[in-house]
Design a protein around this motif. Structure first.
Motif, PDB file in Angstrom:
ATOM      1  N   ILE A 154       0.878  -1.180   0.000  1.00  0.00           N
ATOM      2  CA  ILE A 154       0.000   0.000   0.000  1.00  0.00           C
ATOM      3  C   ILE A 154       0.911   1.224   0.000  1.00  0.00           C
ATOM      4  CG2 ILE A 154      -1.866   1.215   1.166  1.00  0.00           C
ATOM      5  CD1 ILE A 154      -2.459  -1.431   2.671  1.00  0.00           C
ATOM      6  N   ILE A 155       0.910   1.937  -1.115  1.00  0.00           N
ATOM      7  CA  ILE A 155       1.870   3.018  -1.317  1.00  0.00           C
ATOM      8  C   ILE A 155       1.159   4.364  -1.110  1.00  0.00           C
ATOM      9  CG2 ILE A 155       3.466   4.041  -2.999  1.00  0.00           C
ATOM     10  CD1 ILE A 155       4.158   1.177  -2.380  1.00  0.00           C
ATOM     11  N   GLY A 156       1.762   5.234  -0.321  1.00  0.00           N
ATOM     12  CA  GLY A 156       1.193   6.573  -0.156  1.00  0.00           C
ATOM     13  C   GLY A 156       1.689   7.495  -1.258  1.00  0.00           C
ATOM     14  N   THR A 157       0.783   8.177  -1.933  1.00  0.00           N
ATOM     15  CA  THR A 157       1.216   9.173  -2.925  1.00  0.00           C
ATOM     16  C   THR A 157       0.439  10.470  -2.700  1.00  0.00           C
ATOM     17  OG1 THR A 157      -0.365   8.377  -4.567  1.00  0.00           O
ATOM     18  CG2 THR A 157       1.851   7.454  -4.676  1.00  0.00           C
ATOM     19  N   ALA A 169     -13.587  25.854  -6.591  1.00  0.00           N
ATOM     20  CA  ALA A 169     -14.326  25.500  -5.384  1.00  0.00           C
ATOM     21  C   ALA A 169     -15.411  24.493  -5.725  1.00  0.00           C
ATOM     22  CB  ALA A 169     -14.937  26.752  -4.767  1.00  0.00           C
ATOM     23  N   GLY A 170     -15.570  23.496  -4.861  1.00  0.00           N
ATOM     24  CA  GLY A 170     -16.551  22.454  -5.144  1.00  0.00           C
ATOM     25  C   GLY A 170     -16.084  21.149  -4.550  1.00  0.00           C
ATOM     26  N   PRO A 171     -16.621  20.017  -5.062  1.00  0.00           N
ATOM     27  CA  PRO A 171     -16.238  18.734  -4.485  1.00  0.00           C
ATOM     28  C   PRO A 171     -14.789  18.379  -4.797  1.00  0.00           C
ATOM     29  CG  PRO A 171     -17.595  18.395  -6.443  1.00  0.00           C
ATOM     30  CD  PRO A 171     -17.589  19.872  -6.167  1.00  0.00           C
ATOM     31  N   GLY A 172     -14.205  17.589  -3.926  1.00  0.00           N
ATOM     32  CA  GLY A 172     -12.849  17.084  -4.129  1.00  0.00           C
ATOM     33  C   GLY A 172     -12.627  15.918  -3.190  1.00  0.00           C
ATOM     34  N   GLY A 173     -11.525  15.239  -3.383  1.00  0.00           N
ATOM     35  CA  GLY A 173     -11.262  14.152  -2.450  1.00  0.00           C
ATOM     36  C   GLY A 173     -10.136  13.251  -2.895  1.00  0.00           C
ATOM     37  N   PRO A 174      -9.691  12.404  -1.967  1.00  0.00           N
ATOM     38  CA  PRO A 174      -8.568  11.517  -2.251  1.00  0.00           C
ATOM     39  C   PRO A 174      -8.958  10.378  -3.179  1.00  0.00           C
ATOM     40  CG  PRO A 174      -9.470  11.051  -0.077  1.00  0.00           C
ATOM     41  CD  PRO A 174     -10.210  12.252  -0.590  1.00  0.00           C
ATOM     42  N   CYS A 175      -7.942   9.804  -3.834  1.00  0.00           N
ATOM     43  CA  CYS A 175      -8.148   8.646  -4.692  1.00  0.00           C
ATOM     44  C   CYS A 175      -7.395   7.461  -4.122  1.00  0.00           C
ATOM     45  CB  CYS A 175      -7.627   8.898  -6.105  1.00  0.00           C
ATOM     46  SG  CYS A 175      -8.245  10.391  -6.868  1.00  0.00           S
ATOM     47  N   SER A 176      -7.689   6.317  -4.673  1.00  0.00           N
ATOM     48  CA  SER A 176      -6.926   5.121  -4.365  1.00  0.00           C
ATOM     49  C   SER A 176      -6.878   4.305  -5.645  1.00  0.00           C
ATOM     50  CB  SER A 176      -7.645   4.348  -3.245  1.00  0.00           C
ATOM     51  OG  SER A 176      -6.899   3.208  -2.879  1.00  0.00           O
ATOM     52  N   GLU A 177      -5.648   3.949  -6.069  1.00  0.00           N
ATOM     53  CA  GLU A 177      -5.516   3.262  -7.355  1.00  0.00           C
ATOM     54  C   GLU A 177      -5.082   1.823  -7.132  1.00  0.00           C
ATOM     55  OE1 GLU A 177      -3.359   6.669 -10.018  1.00  0.00           O
ATOM     56  OE2 GLU A 177      -2.292   5.790  -8.325  1.00  0.00           O
ATOM     57  N   ILE A 178      -5.457   0.973  -8.071  1.00  0.00           N
ATOM     58  CA  ILE A 178      -5.068  -0.433  -8.014  1.00  0.00           C
ATOM     59  C   ILE A 178      -4.150  -0.729  -9.204  1.00  0.00           C
ATOM     60  CG2 ILE A 178      -5.896  -2.811  -7.943  1.00  0.00           C
ATOM     61  CD1 ILE A 178      -8.626  -1.642  -6.994  1.00  0.00           C
ATOM     62  N   TYR A 179      -3.023  -1.336  -8.902  1.00  0.00           N
ATOM     63  CA  TYR A 179      -2.025  -1.671  -9.927  1.00  0.00           C
ATOM     64  C   TYR A 179      -1.817  -3.170  -9.977  1.00  0.00           C
ATOM     65  CZ  TYR A 179      -0.537   3.226 -10.220  1.00  0.00           C
ATOM     66  OH  TYR A 179      -0.493   4.580 -10.418  1.00  0.00           O
ATOM     67  N   TYR A 180      -1.467  -3.648 -11.169  1.00  0.00           N
ATOM     68  CA  TYR A 180      -1.176  -5.064 -11.351  1.00  0.00           C
ATOM     69  C   TYR A 180       0.298  -5.234 -11.685  1.00  0.00           C
ATOM     70  CZ  TYR A 180      -1.469  -9.848 -13.090  1.00  0.00           C
ATOM     71  OH  TYR A 180      -1.282 -11.200 -13.284  1.00  0.00           O
ATOM     72  N   ASP A 181       0.945  -6.124 -10.988  1.00  0.00           N
ATOM     73  CA  ASP A 181       2.376  -6.385 -11.214  1.00  0.00           C
ATOM     74  C   ASP A 181       2.539  -7.401 -12.347  1.00  0.00           C
ATOM     75  OD1 ASP A 181       5.033  -7.022 -11.176  1.00  0.00           O
ATOM     76  OD2 ASP A 181       5.056  -7.779  -9.102  1.00  0.00           O
ATOM     77  N   ARG A 182       3.095  -6.944 -13.474  1.00  0.00           N
ATOM     78  CA  ARG A 182       3.258  -7.841 -14.622  1.00  0.00           C
ATOM     79  C   ARG A 182       4.482  -8.749 -14.487  1.00  0.00           C
ATOM     80  NH1 ARG A 182       2.742  -5.473 -20.305  1.00  0.00           N
ATOM     81  NH2 ARG A 182       3.982  -3.657 -19.713  1.00  0.00           N
ATOM     82  N   GLY A 183       5.265  -8.513 -13.445  1.00  0.00           N
ATOM     83  CA  GLY A 183       6.376  -9.435 -13.199  1.00  0.00           C
ATOM     84  C   GLY A 183       7.720  -8.851 -13.565  1.00  0.00           C
ATOM     85  N   PRO A 184       8.791  -9.502 -13.074  1.00  0.00           N
ATOM     86  CA  PRO A 184      10.154  -8.968 -13.208  1.00  0.00           C
ATOM     87  C   PRO A 184      10.599  -8.750 -14.653  1.00  0.00           C
ATOM     88  CG  PRO A 184      10.148 -11.104 -12.058  1.00  0.00           C
ATOM     89  CD  PRO A 184       8.725 -10.734 -12.273  1.00  0.00           C
ATOM     90  N   ALA A 185      10.012  -9.493 -15.590  1.00  0.00           N
ATOM     91  CA  ALA A 185      10.415  -9.308 -16.991  1.00  0.00           C
ATOM     92  C   ALA A 185      10.065  -7.909 -17.489  1.00  0.00           C
ATOM     93  CB  ALA A 185       9.741 -10.360 -17.859  1.00  0.00           C
ATOM     94  N   GLY A 187      10.185  -4.942 -15.684  1.00  0.00           N
ATOM     95  CA  GLY A 187      10.841  -3.773 -15.121  1.00  0.00           C
ATOM     96  C   GLY A 187      11.262  -3.967 -13.686  1.00  0.00           C
ATOM     97  N   LEU A 188      11.487  -2.830 -13.049  1.00  0.00           N
ATOM     98  CA  LEU A 188      12.092  -2.826 -11.720  1.00  0.00           C
ATOM     99  C   LEU A 188      11.094  -3.190 -10.635  1.00  0.00           C
ATOM    100  CD1 LEU A 188      14.087   0.505 -12.090  1.00  0.00           C
ATOM    101  CD2 LEU A 188      14.970  -1.860 -12.259  1.00  0.00           C
ATOM    102  N   GLU A 189      11.619  -3.796  -9.614  1.00  0.00           N
ATOM    103  CA  GLU A 189      10.838  -4.134  -8.442  1.00  0.00           C
ATOM    104  C   GLU A 189      10.582  -2.879  -7.610  1.00  0.00           C
ATOM    105  OE1 GLU A 189      11.118  -7.826  -5.292  1.00  0.00           O
ATOM    106  OE2 GLU A 189      12.556  -7.572  -6.913  1.00  0.00           O
ATOM    107  N   GLY A 190       9.548  -2.898  -6.774  1.00  0.00           N
ATOM    108  CA  GLY A 190       9.399  -1.818  -5.818  1.00  0.00           C
ATOM    109  C   GLY A 190       8.056  -1.099  -5.875  1.00  0.00           C
ATOM    110  N   GLY A 191       7.173  -1.537  -6.780  1.00  0.00           N
ATOM    111  CA  GLY A 191       5.840  -0.955  -6.781  1.00  0.00           C
ATOM    112  C   GLY A 191       5.682   0.176  -7.768  1.00  0.00           C
ATOM    113  N   PRO A 192       4.448   0.657  -7.894  1.00  0.00           N
ATOM    114  CA  PRO A 192       4.105   1.634  -8.937  1.00  0.00           C
ATOM    115  C   PRO A 192       4.840   2.966  -8.818  1.00  0.00           C
ATOM    116  CG  PRO A 192       2.235   1.227  -7.468  1.00  0.00           C
ATOM    117  CD  PRO A 192       3.265   0.195  -7.158  1.00  0.00           C
ATOM    118  N   ALA A 193       5.318   3.301  -7.627  1.00  0.00           N
ATOM    119  CA  ALA A 193       6.053   4.563  -7.529  1.00  0.00           C
ATOM    120  C   ALA A 193       7.403   4.431  -8.232  1.00  0.00           C
ATOM    121  CB  ALA A 193       6.236   4.949  -6.066  1.00  0.00           C
TER     122      ALA A 193
END
Ligand code: ATP
Ligand code: MG
Ligand code: MG
Ligand code: MG
Length: 488
Positions: A154-157, A169-185, A187-193
């Motif tokens: 769970i990564i904080g951004t 001015a108006g509505p606003g709010g935080p998001c939460s995104e879901i990522y899928y790890d396609r595997g080491p082939a 790219g780099l390890e360590g999550g979406p950040a």
């Protein structure tokens, strides 16, 4: 799992959770200040802003979208199409964070035989909003304690990536995104950040929670308090999920797009190799085939929704898509008309979900083929003008001038990369810098125009994100400035 089945499962799932199934709205948004429907939430804007009372408190849809802002990414990333389908679920003052999060997890990870998508939970990462001492601890706690996602995944951004607001001015709010790890082939390890190619964003959950009193920029605003009616807006990219479930390398290889890619390969006699790395010798050709597959489908869907080619607004976007596809095919070595070969293939790939592309094909194809013919004439006439300029420049012992390249572009609609390529074939350099500064001047004029046009559309500024996406058309008279785009 085919794209059509992915969509059906989505609607069935949320229907079982009490959501009203709402059919996709047109790509031409009914909000006159927006060029296109750029997200699943667009048709629901009046309900999300509480300007109108919704006839239901929960809705779900699979919405056709166009994002011209992503056009330069097409074929180069695995995940950006100009046309795509956004599956969404919406709550208008009904359920909030906990249900939104647990619904998403249930649908993604339930076994296929139980109506889910059967994704491996170990491969899923999520982000939550965390910016200094402003933190969406509630969302983190739900992911961690209710759903059971390990805290390390769970990564904080911060605001720039993970906070939704309207630009005023108006509505606003935080998001939460879901990522899928396609595997080491991939790219780099360590999550979406760390790596957005390996960890691919599939789903964005928006928690419309606060009333913002003043918004100075996307990342600088004041929160006045909680909204009396909190909303949920989510969007999942159907093609991105399809690429995962179908085990292919990118969205252009999924079932609704791939047949056109294959046809482009067949027509050009080139083999498609799924190259992702720019240093791969096949990469340039593979990108072109992916661009063709993407743009042909977007053109089909746009014409189907009533857009016709023109020199401004929506029609210009369509024109640009057709021209880019035709140009890409020429660079692959096919100089005859290609749309009569490619468009029917796209129709057949899409008609299962959108029967109207078949029933209306006579009209759609007439418009598309005429546009290609006109462009081929443009190329033919521009070629003569180019040849004259080449002869003159050679005689004078100088490169082809920026003014010549600009005139070719402006008067004949002759794209710069074609000018560069053909000049090179004739052994001549082009004053690209001169060309680009003339383009820049023209773009400034176009922007000034666009600003002039914006008054009277005060509603539009409400959706800054959307505006940004639609607005590219006004700055987009840089036909086919791809790799070396002045926009960098
Ligand atoms: P990215 O960061 O990958 O560009 P995004 O954050 O711009 O995606 P959102 O605006 O959050 O995307 O849209 C919701 C979902 O729609 C994304 O999570 C993604 O699955 C999908 N999506 C967005 N843009 C595209 C696109 N150009 N082509 C295909 N799917 C897309
Ligand atoms: Mg994006
Ligand atoms: Mg994103
Ligand atoms: Mg997102």
């Amino acid at each position: 799992m085919k794209s059509h089945e992915i969509a059906r499962r989505w609607l069935d799932f949320f229907s079982r959770k009490g959501h009203t199934v709402v059919p996709s709205a047109s790509l031409v948004s009914n909000d006159p200040s927006l060029l296109f429907t750029v997200a699943g939430m667009v048709p629901f804007i009046p309900y999300l802003t509480a300007r109108e009372t919704p006839p239901y408190s929960r809705a779900t849809s699979v919405q056709k979208c166009i994002r011209t802002a992503d056009i330069e990414e097409v074929g180069k990333t695995a995940r950006h199409g100009t046309f795509f389908q956004m599956a969404g679920n919406f709550s208008f003052g009904d359920y909030f964070k906990e249900d939104a999060i647990t619904f998403a997890w249930e649908l993604l990870t339930s076994p296929v035989e139980d109506g889910g998508y059967g994704l491996d939970p170990e491969r899923l990462w999520v982000t939550v909003y965390e910016d200094g001492d402003e933190r969406d601890d509630e969302a983190r706690a739900i992911w961690r304690d209710k759903v059971g996602v390990p805290n390390e995944r769970i990564i904080g951004t911060g605001k720039a990536d993970n906070y939704w607001n309207t630009g005023q001015a108006g509505p606003g709010g935080p998001c939460s995104e879901i990522y899928y790890d396609r595997g080491p082939a991939y790219g780099l390890e360590g999550g979406p950040a760390v790596d957005e190619t390996r960890y691919i964003e599939i789903w964005n959950l928006v928690f419309m929670q606060y009333q913002l009193s003043e918004v100075r920029s996307k990342t600088d605003f004041d929160v006045a308090g909680e909204l009396p009616q909190k909303n949920i807006d989510t969007g999942l990219g159907l093609e991105r999920l399809a690429m995962i479930l179908q085990g292919v390398e990118n969205m252009y290889e999924t079932d609704q797009v791939r047949p056109v890619l294959d046809k482009a390969a067949e027509l050009s006699g080139k083999s498609y190799t799924s190259a992702e790395d720019p240093s791969d010798p096949h990469h340039a050709d593979d990108v072109k085939m992916r661009v063709v597959a993407d743009h042909i489908r977007s053109a089909l869907m746009l014409i189907s929704d009533g857009v016709t080619p023109s020199n401004e607004g929506r029609g210009y976007v369509l024109r640009r898509l057709i021209r880019r596809a035709v140009r890409a095919m020429r660079l692959l070595g096919v100089e005859t008309a290609v749309l009569p070969e490619l468009l029917p293939v796209s129709r057949d790939a899409m008609k299962g979900t959108y029967p109207e592309v078949e029933t209306d094909f006579a009209r759609i194809s007439r418009i598309a083929y005429a546009e290609e013919k006109a462009f081929l004439r443009t190329i033919a006439s521009g070629t003569e003008r180019l040849e004259v300029a080449v002869q003159e420049s050679k005689a004078a012992g100088r490169p082809l001038s920026g003014a010549d390249a600009f005139a070719l572009h402006d008067t004949y609609g002759f794209p710069i990369d074609l000018t560069l390529e053909m000049a090179e074939e004739a052994g001549l350099k082009v004053d690209e810098a001169g060309f680009r500064s003339l383009m820049q001047e023209q773009r400034k004029r176009a922007q000034a125009d666009a600003r002039g046009k914006k008054h009277g559309h005060s509603d539009m500024s409400v959706f800054n994100e959307l505006l940004k996406a639609g607005n590219t058309v006004f700055t987009g008279y840089d036909e086919l400035l791809t790799e070396s785009s002045v926009r960098g």
